[in-house]
Design an enzyme around this catalytic site. Structure first.
Site, mmCIF file in Angstrom:
data_model
loop_
_atom_site.group_PDB
_atom_site.id
_atom_site.type_symbol
_atom_site.label_atom_id
_atom_site.label_comp_id
_atom_site.label_asym_id
_atom_site.label_seq_id
_atom_site.Cartn_x
_atom_site.Cartn_y
_atom_site.Cartn_z
ATOM 1 N N CYS A 397 0.833 -1.211 0.000
ATOM 2 C CA CYS A 397 0.000 0.000 0.000
ATOM 3 C C CYS A 397 0.870 1.265 0.000
ATOM 4 O O CYS A 397 1.477 1.559 -1.015
ATOM 5 C CB CYS A 397 -1.008 -0.044 1.133
ATOM 6 S SG CYS A 397 -2.497 0.869 0.696
ATOM 7 N N HIS A 523 -3.531 -5.206 0.468
ATOM 8 C CA HIS A 523 -3.007 -5.692 1.755
ATOM 9 C C HIS A 523 -3.058 -7.216 1.820
ATOM 10 O O HIS A 523 -3.977 -7.783 2.407
ATOM 11 C CB HIS A 523 -3.820 -5.107 2.911
ATOM 12 C CG HIS A 523 -3.615 -3.652 3.108
ATOM 13 N ND1 HIS A 523 -2.616 -3.150 3.918
ATOM 14 C CD2 HIS A 523 -4.245 -2.586 2.577
ATOM 15 C CE1 HIS A 523 -2.655 -1.826 3.888
ATOM 16 N NE2 HIS A 523 -3.633 -1.455 3.081
ATOM 17 N N GLU A 525 -1.460 -9.139 3.636
ATOM 18 C CA GLU A 525 -1.282 -9.671 4.997
ATOM 19 C C GLU A 525 -2.593 -10.120 5.633
ATOM 20 O O GLU A 525 -2.610 -10.974 6.509
ATOM 21 C CB GLU A 525 -0.579 -8.629 5.892
ATOM 22 C CG GLU A 525 -1.387 -7.393 6.265
ATOM 23 C CD GLU A 525 -1.292 -6.250 5.256
ATOM 24 O OE1 GLU A 525 -0.999 -6.527 4.076
ATOM 25 O OE2 GLU A 525 -1.541 -5.092 5.638
HETATM 26 N N1 GLN Z 1 -2.246 6.761 2.420
HETATM 27 C C1 GLN Z 1 -2.277 5.976 1.238
HETATM 28 C C2 GLN Z 1 -3.616 6.063 0.529
HETATM 29 O O1 GLN Z 1 -4.592 6.469 1.103
HETATM 30 C C3 GLN Z 1 -1.937 4.524 1.552
HETATM 31 C C4 GLN Z 1 -2.941 3.847 2.379
HETATM 32 C C5 GLN Z 1 -2.428 2.571 3.025
HETATM 33 O O2 GLN Z 1 -1.243 2.339 3.058
HETATM 34 N N2 GLN Z 1 -3.348 1.769 3.575
HETATM 35 O O3 GLN Z 1 -3.720 5.704 -0.621
#
Ligand code: GLN
Length: 556
Positions: A397, A523, A525
């Site tokens: 992310c 994600h 994970e």
């Molecule tokens: N802040 C970034 C976004 O909103 C990444 C979000 C995250 O890592 N969950 O796209």
């Protein structure tokens, strides 16, 4: 947000199908109620029962999505996009119980729903009160999981008995035996027997007092699970049984597990907890089969390799902030016969010193998700170090977005390239806001959330890991790779190897020239389990293992 609770299938409408277990906690918080509840779920599933897991959180936030990881630890995202408590991560890692929005309710949600009903005129003429309106809403939340195919619903109550905000939840579960019959409900209370060094003994008084508090409300716990750092001993068990009005066999010791949280269910089996529950609820269950679980623990105990992974983040000192990442690395280690040592690195520290000092001696670097600018430059430094030194890199992310920023600046020469999350008017907005996000002003539950399909390029590292080219992964973000930069990036050596099926959104980037450089917008994970490690984590740890061997050979 749409009201979640449909017509609740009450027990009496379905001929008494599901039975209910309520898990409460006393004495102190952080006792491991989530792990204990998940372990109970696992044991019942391993006896052939169909289980549903649920957490009720007494705080006022509608969900934990807007809370800082310092307050709450990680926000665990489900397939349906619900942003939930991290205990749901334990439920998913330990059991096969399908989880959805109905698996996590907060006081905020319960009140939101009751107030919406009041505004619609559903209570016309009546005074809306905690009892029965709020308590009915809570009971409906529990009943919503008690569908005819379910044998047992396990509902964990967040917080500690005695908290003011937990009262309506305790009152609601107190009423349960009246609704579904005493024989269909089981109250399990988790407490602590602290060891006092000065006295040289374990103390049972806090347990007596917290059970006393429950009894005042009208809940008589059927089983006490007592967390302790040393064996309770028969004398303490007798004392607890006598003062708390339970049988000695209903006092279950849960001794601290030093090696792994995955030992917890086996400790409970040693004390015959599964049989006790089966007997008390008169469940028709099969025999317990923990062979796969035991084999997994055995593999964990006998690693042949060791790798050190640097996790570079912003909430590094908070053990729960990247919970699922640490768990997933552990699962992947077991899959690779490797012990994974995690070096937690504060991203900001990389901003003031030579990255070599903090990053040498690693076999891989992982940058997890995050929000806000603090630490971003440090993350970019760590990624540069990994890319330039052939060190396996896994970005998740924000960790993917930082990899794109790093590549733009240092390979494409786009000076000052950034995400518009951090520098709104950057000259090179390589990460920008998703189109669908631009009109949104509310913060809660409004990101791109939950499972989204992703199509992988067949000749890629990720397709090699997954062994398929269509996957589903969970998301939680507002920003994305700016599609205008796709061509220059791939020409310079960073390619998009995973996209949304229509090809519009970049979900994965790789550097094919690098031994293992994979960064994903989702994600992974959240979908790793001890018995089913996530293929990308497994691939990353495997690359780290290779790197480790090379490092040892070259004495790097
Ligand atoms: N802040 C970034 C976004 O909103 C990444 C979000 C995250 O890592 N969950 O796209």
């Amino acid at each position: 947000m749409a009201a979640k609770i449909q017509m609740a299938p009450r027990q009496d409408e379905h001929g008494g199908m599901a039975k209910h277990i309520f898990v409460t906690g006393g004495v102190v918080s952080s006792l491991g109620k989530g792990l204990t509840s998940a372990s109970i779920g696992l044991l019942l599933e391993q006896r052939g029962l169909s289980v549903r897991m649920q957490k009720l959180d007494p705080y006022i936030n509608v969900d934990p999505g807007t809370m800082s990881p310092y307050q709450h630890g990680e926000v665990y995202v489900l397939d349906d996009g619900a942003e939930t408590d991290l205990d749901l991560g334990h439920y998913e890692r330990f059991t096969n119980s399908p989880l959805s929005r109905d698996s996590n309710y907060t006081t905020g949600q319960i009140y939101q729903s009751v107030i919406a009903k009041e505004r619609r005129g559903e209570f016309l003429g009546k005074t809306v009160q905690v009892v029965p309106h709020i308590t009915d809403e809570i009971k409906d939340a529990v009943f919503s999981l008690a569908t005819p195919d379910v044998d047992v619903v396990i509902t964990e109550l967040g917080g500690t008995v005695g908290d003011i905000e937990g009262m309506p939840f305790l009152e609601a579960i107190r009423q349960f035996p009246q609704d579904v019959g005493k024989e269909n409900c089981l109250f399990i209370h988790l407490t602590l027997a602290p060891y006092l060094k000065a006295a040289g003994e374990l103390k049972t008084k806090p347990t007596q007092q917290s059970v006393g508090q429950l009894r005042q409300i009208g809940i008589h716990p059927d089983i006490l699970i007592v967390r302790t750092e040393r064996p309770l001993g028969q004398e303490n068990i007798n004392k607890i049984a006598l003062f708390c009005n339970v049988e000695k066999s209903e006092v279950i010791e849960e001794i601290d597990k030093e090696f792994s949280i995955y030992e917890v269910p086996l400790g409970l089996v040693d004390h015959r907890l599964d049989q006790l529950i089966v007997d008390k609820l008169e469940l028709s269950a099969g025999t317990l089969d923990m062979s796969d679980w035991r084999a997994m623990l055995q593999r964990m105990r006998t690693p042949e390799h060791e790798v050190t992974i640097g996790v570079v983040g912003k909430y590094i000192e908070h053990m729960d902030a990247y919970k699922s990442i640490y768990e997933a690395l552990g699962h992947a280690g077991t899959a690779n016969q490797a012990k994974v040592l995690i070096k937690r690195i504060e991203a900001e520290e990389l901003e003031n010193q030579d990255p070599e000092v903090l990053l040498s001696g690693l076999d891989g670097i992982l940058v997890p998700g995050g929000f806000g600018q603090r630490g971003v430059e440090g993350k970019v430094q760590a990624i540069r170090f990994a890319r330039e030194n052939d060190l396996p890199y896994f970005g998740i992310c924000l960790g993917m977005q930082c990899a794109v920023i790093e590549f733009a600046r240092n390979v494409l020469g786009l000076e000052g390239a950034h995400s518009t999350e951090f520098v709104a008017d950057t000259e090179h907005p390589v990460i920008c806001m998703l189109e669908e996000q631009k009109k949104i002003t509310f913060k809660g539950g409004t990101m791109r959330l939950g499972a989204q399909p992703c199509t992988l390029q067949s000749d890629s590292v990720v397709a090699d890991c997954y062994k398929e080219t269509e996957v589903d992964e969970r998301h939680r973000h507002r920003y994305e790779f700016n599609p205008e930069y796709r061509n220059p990036f791939s020409a310079a050596g960073m390619s998009a190897t995973g996209t949304s099926p229509d090809g519009n959104l970049v979900e994965i980037v790789e550097v094919p020239e690098h031994p293992w450089f994979v960064a994903v917008q989702f994600h992974p994970e959240f979908k790793s389990k001890p018995l089913v490690p996530h293929p990308l984590f497994t691939g990353f740890v495997e690359a780290a293992r290779t790197r480790h061997q090379k490092r040892m050979a070259m004495r790097l």
